[in-house]
Write a protein that holds these residues in place. Structure first.
Motif, short mmCIF file in Angstrom:
data_model
loop_
_atom_site.label_atom_id
_atom_site.label_comp_id
_atom_site.label_asym_id
_atom_site.label_seq_id
_atom_site.Cartn_x
_atom_site.Cartn_y
_atom_site.Cartn_z
N VAL A 46 -1.71 -1.89 2.39
CA VAL A 46 -2.73 -1.35 1.62
C VAL A 46 -3.60 -0.75 2.57
O VAL A 46 -4.26 0.30 1.94
CB VAL A 46 -3.51 -2.65 1.01
N CYS A 47 -4.02 -1.08 3.46
CA CYS A 47 -4.99 -0.19 4.40
C CYS A 47 -4.22 0.96 4.57
O CYS A 47 -5.12 2.06 4.38
CB CYS A 47 -5.13 -1.20 5.83
N GLY A 48 -3.17 1.24 5.21
CA GLY A 48 -2.61 2.48 5.42
C GLY A 48 -2.67 3.24 4.07
O GLY A 48 -2.62 4.46 4.10
N PHE A 49 -2.21 2.82 2.76
CA PHE A 49 -2.22 3.43 1.61
C PHE A 49 -3.55 3.91 1.23
O PHE A 49 -3.78 5.05 0.95
CB PHE A 49 -1.71 2.45 0.53
N ILE A 53 -4.26 7.86 0.62
CA ILE A 53 -4.22 8.23 -0.68
C ILE A 53 -5.80 8.99 -0.72
O ILE A 53 -5.83 9.82 -1.93
CB ILE A 53 -4.24 7.12 -1.80
N GLU A 54 -6.69 8.68 0.05
CA GLU A 54 -7.89 9.20 0.10
C GLU A 54 -7.79 10.84 0.42
O GLU A 54 -9.05 11.66 0.36
CB GLU A 54 -8.89 8.80 0.95
N GLY A 55 -6.51 11.21 1.14
CA GLY A 55 -6.64 12.50 1.50
C GLY A 55 -6.84 12.63 3.09
O GLY A 55 -7.07 14.10 3.71
N ALA A 56 -6.98 11.58 3.83
CA ALA A 56 -7.12 11.76 5.17
C ALA A 56 -6.11 12.65 5.86
O ALA A 56 -5.06 12.61 5.46
CB ALA A 56 -7.28 10.46 5.62
N SER A 57 -6.57 13.30 6.91
CA SER A 57 -5.63 14.26 7.67
C SER A 57 -4.83 13.61 8.26
O SER A 57 -4.94 12.23 8.81
CB SER A 57 -6.43 15.34 8.59
N THR A 81 2.70 6.30 4.19
CA THR A 81 3.88 7.18 3.70
C THR A 81 3.67 7.02 2.06
O THR A 81 3.85 8.16 1.51
CB THR A 81 5.03 6.65 4.09
N MET A 82 3.59 5.97 1.53
CA MET A 82 3.34 5.68 0.21
C MET A 82 2.34 6.38 -0.33
O MET A 82 2.58 7.22 -1.31
CB MET A 82 3.12 4.22 -0.25
N GLY A 83 1.22 6.54 0.16
CA GLY A 83 0.02 7.42 -0.42
C GLY A 83 0.24 8.81 -0.28
O GLY A 83 0.30 9.65 -1.16
N TYR A 84 0.73 9.23 1.06
CA TYR A 84 1.14 10.93 0.87
C TYR A 84 2.35 11.19 0.19
O TYR A 84 2.20 12.28 -0.54
CB TYR A 84 1.65 10.94 2.64
N SER A 85 3.28 10.19 -0.09
CA SER A 85 4.41 10.60 -1.15
C SER A 85 3.64 10.85 -2.46
O SER A 85 4.16 11.86 -3.22
CB SER A 85 5.48 9.65 -0.93
N ILE A 86 2.90 10.16 -2.82
CA ILE A 86 2.21 10.10 -4.18
C ILE A 86 1.42 11.44 -4.19
O ILE A 86 1.57 12.29 -5.31
CB ILE A 86 1.43 8.73 -4.38
N LEU A 87 0.70 11.74 -3.32
CA LEU A 87 -0.18 12.88 -3.15
C LEU A 87 0.83 14.09 -3.22
O LEU A 87 0.66 15.15 -4.07
CB LEU A 87 -0.94 13.10 -1.81
N ASP A 88 1.96 14.05 -2.31
CA ASP A 88 2.84 15.21 -2.49
C ASP A 88 3.58 15.27 -3.68
O ASP A 88 3.69 16.58 -4.10
CB ASP A 88 4.03 15.04 -1.27
N ALA A 89 3.89 14.27 -4.64
CA ALA A 89 4.37 14.51 -5.90
C ALA A 89 3.48 15.03 -6.96
O ALA A 89 3.74 15.42 -8.03
CB ALA A 89 4.64 13.28 -6.29
N MET A 90 2.10 14.95 -6.71
CA MET A 90 1.10 15.31 -7.59
C MET A 90 1.21 17.01 -7.92
O MET A 90 1.37 17.72 -6.69
CB MET A 90 -0.37 14.82 -7.20
N LYS A 97 2.60 16.77 3.23
CA LYS A 97 2.09 15.74 4.01
C LYS A 97 3.21 14.45 4.32
O LYS A 97 2.98 14.14 5.56
CB LYS A 97 0.98 14.91 3.01
N THR A 98 4.01 14.23 3.50
CA THR A 98 4.90 13.13 3.77
C THR A 98 6.07 13.74 5.10
O THR A 98 6.03 12.92 6.07
CB THR A 98 5.73 12.71 2.83
N ARG A 99 6.41 15.02 5.21
CA ARG A 99 7.29 15.52 5.92
C ARG A 99 6.70 15.57 7.25
O ARG A 99 7.12 15.22 8.32
CB ARG A 99 7.59 16.92 5.72
#
Length: 331
Positions: A46-49, A53-57, A81-90, A97-99
């Motif tokens: 959850v912490c990593g997510f 998901i906030e968009g941190a660099s 990775t979960m957070g970045y994957s969701i952002l990339d899919a939007m 980001k995920t790559r």
């Protein structure tokens, strides 16, 4: 830095720390020091997510995750990775980001970052799965181990919708991951097996009973997931691990397979906690180094044009190393 939109995303998408705890999930777990360590795993995710998901660099993500203790850091990378994957899919996400995470600071945790992609899959409509796995260059175990994303999807569904996927033992709808819809359910069950270890608080008897309620054809993959979770995340002492080994019975080779994969993931991240050493010794009669050697000598550059994906071919060779142990325990 977080943006206003990022804060809104976190508010509506991120689960609370309490909501991933065993009590809030209604799991039949008696609180102990060992179960507290297990509960820390989804909390680290959850912490990593939240940070991602906030968009941190990427620079900021790497430094925040460095603050997580080494034992839990890989799980925090799962969440990021979960957070970045969701952002990339939007829409407008950019799909980068995920790559950048997996080719950069996430490389040592590649086994777990794939699982984080699976967590994202659980929150995205299936049409968006097509592009969720980034093309990676210079990353070991890619794309062979990308089936761990499907494993992560199975873990997520079992953990957060336990009634459907564990109590009712629902079958997932096939999806052509890596062009192999016929293997999707097996990789999904490997994740369900990992979840059973958490849902039952690392109690060997309860875990074995839970596995036994599934159709026999599904139990092998469930047991490999159990072995991976018990070794990577911990949660059982020496006597508990010995009981787990005994209860695996005819599926001992599957349990052992999970142990080897967990050791590979831990050694690749360059941090091996005491409970992983203990699990390798009790479940395999091997040191961590010897267990890693099993994984190394069975790894080959298989072609991807046969009836089984290279991921399963590697798993089969590891199982074969322990097949006589399965026969001995079953007899």
């Amino acid at each position: 830095m977080s943006t206003f939109i990022g804060v809104l995303r976190k508010r509506f998408l991120a689960p609370s720390l309490a909501s991933v705890g065993f009590a809030d999930r209604g799991f039949p777990v008696t609180p102990t020091d060992a179960t507290a360590r297990l509960e820390a795993v989804p909390q680290a995710v959850v912490c990593g997510f939240e940070w991602a998901i906030e968009g941190a660099s990427l620079w900021e993500i790497e430094r925040r995750l460095a603050l997580i203790e080494p034992e839990q850091r890989g799980f925090a990378y799962e969440g990021a990775t979960m957070g970045y994957s969701i952002l990339d899919a939007m829409p407008g996400g950019g799909r980068n980001k995920t790559r950048e995470l997996l080719e950069g600071p996430g490389q040592p945790h590649i086994f777990l970052t794939y699982i984080g992609i699976g967590f994202a899959m659980a929150r995205l409509p299936r049409p968006l799965w097509k592009n969720i796995l980034p093309e990676l260059s210079g990353v070991a175990y890619h794309p062979v181990m990308s089936w761990l994303a499907v494993d992560g999807y199975g873990f997520d569904r079992a953990y957060f919708d336990t009634k459907k996927w564990v109590d009712e033992q629902a079958d997932p709808e096939p999806y052509p991951w890596a062009g192999r819809p016929e293997y999707f359910g097996r990789a999904f069950d490997q994740g369900v097996g990992r979840a059973l270890w958490f849902i039952n608080g690392g109690n060997p008897g309860a875990v074995a009973e839970a596995v036994g309620r599934f159709a026999e054809a599904r139990q092998a993959d469930l047991w490999s997931g159990v072995g991976l979770a018990a070794t990577f995340a911990g949660g059982a002492d020496q006597s508990g691990l010995a009981e787990l080994r005994r209860l695996s019975g005819e599926f001992y080779d599957e349990l052992a397979l999970g142990v080897v994969f967990a050791v590979k993931a831990r050694t690749y991240s360059s941090y091996v906690p005491a409970h992983t050493h203990l699990a390798a010794g009790v479940l395999l009669d091997l040191s961590v180094q010897a267990a890693q050697n099993v994984g190394d000598r069975t790894e080959r550059a298989d072609g991807d044009d046969g009836p089984e994906p290279p991921y399963e071919l590697w798993r089969a060779r590891i199982r074969a190393e322990f097949a006589s142990g399965a026969q001995r325990l079953a007899g």
